[in-house]
Design a protein around this motif. Sequence first.
Motif, mmCIF file in Angstrom:
data_model
loop_
_atom_site.group_PDB
_atom_site.id
_atom_site.type_symbol
_atom_site.label_atom_id
_atom_site.label_comp_id
_atom_site.label_asym_id
_atom_site.label_seq_id
_atom_site.Cartn_x
_atom_site.Cartn_y
_atom_site.Cartn_z
ATOM 1 N N ALA A 39 12.543 -6.861 1.723
ATOM 2 C CA ALA A 39 13.274 -6.933 2.980
ATOM 3 C C ALA A 39 13.443 -5.555 3.620
ATOM 4 O O ALA A 39 13.629 -5.456 4.826
ATOM 5 C CB ALA A 39 14.639 -7.565 2.751
ATOM 6 N N GLN A 40 13.374 -4.481 2.811
ATOM 7 C CA GLN A 40 13.700 -3.165 3.333
ATOM 8 C C GLN A 40 12.549 -2.157 3.330
ATOM 9 O O GLN A 40 12.657 -1.117 3.963
ATOM 10 C CB GLN A 40 14.857 -2.564 2.527
ATOM 11 C CG GLN A 40 16.136 -3.352 2.689
ATOM 12 C CD GLN A 40 17.273 -2.757 1.908
ATOM 13 O OE1 GLN A 40 17.069 -1.870 1.093
ATOM 14 N NE2 GLN A 40 18.468 -3.236 2.139
ATOM 15 N N LEU A 41 11.472 -2.432 2.615
ATOM 16 C CA LEU A 41 10.370 -1.469 2.551
ATOM 17 C C LEU A 41 9.650 -1.352 3.883
ATOM 18 O O LEU A 41 9.414 -2.334 4.570
ATOM 19 C CB LEU A 41 9.361 -1.864 1.475
ATOM 20 C CG LEU A 41 9.765 -1.602 0.044
ATOM 21 C CD1 LEU A 41 8.726 -2.176 -0.909
ATOM 22 C CD2 LEU A 41 9.945 -0.130 -0.225
ATOM 23 N N ASN A 42 9.276 -0.137 4.206
ATOM 24 C CA ASN A 42 8.493 0.137 5.402
ATOM 25 C C ASN A 42 7.025 -0.114 5.044
ATOM 26 O O ASN A 42 6.503 0.505 4.120
ATOM 27 C CB ASN A 42 8.716 1.599 5.813
ATOM 28 C CG ASN A 42 7.997 1.976 7.072
ATOM 29 O OD1 ASN A 42 6.920 1.485 7.354
ATOM 30 N ND2 ASN A 42 8.592 2.867 7.827
ATOM 31 N N PRO A 43 6.334 -1.030 5.730
ATOM 32 C CA PRO A 43 4.959 -1.358 5.358
ATOM 33 C C PRO A 43 3.997 -0.169 5.435
ATOM 34 O O PRO A 43 3.057 -0.082 4.651
ATOM 35 C CB PRO A 43 4.554 -2.463 6.323
ATOM 36 C CG PRO A 43 5.594 -2.520 7.358
ATOM 37 C CD PRO A 43 6.805 -1.832 6.859
ATOM 38 N N VAL A 44 4.232 0.751 6.357
ATOM 39 C CA VAL A 44 3.368 1.933 6.461
ATOM 40 C C VAL A 44 3.536 2.788 5.201
ATOM 41 O O VAL A 44 2.559 3.222 4.595
ATOM 42 C CB VAL A 44 3.691 2.742 7.734
ATOM 43 C CG1 VAL A 44 2.879 4.017 7.783
ATOM 44 C CG2 VAL A 44 3.449 1.898 8.979
ATOM 45 N N HIS A 45 4.784 3.019 4.804
ATOM 46 C CA HIS A 45 5.045 3.770 3.573
ATOM 47 C C HIS A 45 4.443 3.058 2.368
ATOM 48 O O HIS A 45 3.912 3.700 1.458
ATOM 49 C CB HIS A 45 6.547 3.930 3.343
ATOM 50 C CG HIS A 45 7.220 4.834 4.304
ATOM 51 N ND1 HIS A 45 8.588 4.964 4.342
ATOM 52 C CD2 HIS A 45 6.747 5.651 5.269
ATOM 53 C CE1 HIS A 45 8.925 5.830 5.286
ATOM 54 N NE2 HIS A 45 7.813 6.255 5.864
ATOM 55 N N LEU A 46 4.535 1.741 2.355
ATOM 56 C CA LEU A 46 4.021 0.952 1.229
ATOM 57 C C LEU A 46 2.510 1.103 1.083
ATOM 58 O O LEU A 46 2.001 1.285 -0.028
ATOM 59 C CB LEU A 46 4.392 -0.514 1.419
ATOM 60 C CG LEU A 46 4.183 -1.440 0.252
ATOM 61 C CD1 LEU A 46 5.008 -0.983 -0.948
ATOM 62 C CD2 LEU A 46 4.572 -2.849 0.626
ATOM 63 N N ILE A 47 1.788 1.082 2.173
ATOM 64 C CA ILE A 47 0.333 1.235 2.138
ATOM 65 C C ILE A 47 -0.046 2.634 1.651
ATOM 66 O O ILE A 47 -0.923 2.792 0.787
ATOM 67 C CB ILE A 47 -0.283 0.943 3.529
ATOM 68 C CG1 ILE A 47 -0.130 -0.539 3.855
ATOM 69 C CG2 ILE A 47 -1.741 1.371 3.584
ATOM 70 C CD1 ILE A 47 -0.431 -0.896 5.286
#
Length: 73
Positions: A39-47
């Motif tokens: 719910a809180q992770l930034n998808p750009v950071h995750l990639i």
Amino acid sequence: MDEFKEAARRKLSFGQTIKAVFWSFFGVRKGRDHDRDMAQLNPVHLIIAGGIGGLLFIVALIVLVKLAIRVAS
């Protein structure tokens, strides 16, 4: 497109994203922590963190194989 922009503004920092990716590679994660992260992770950071984690994993495997070959010889 608006959903992606909204998701990119999520709260967790890059350091917290690295931590979540590490635990995912390790394979140990509590269900409630996983749900909170999703719910809180930034998808750009995750990639980016996933790419870095994958690269470090491959480098670690190469180093271990070279070390094992050196010890066996």
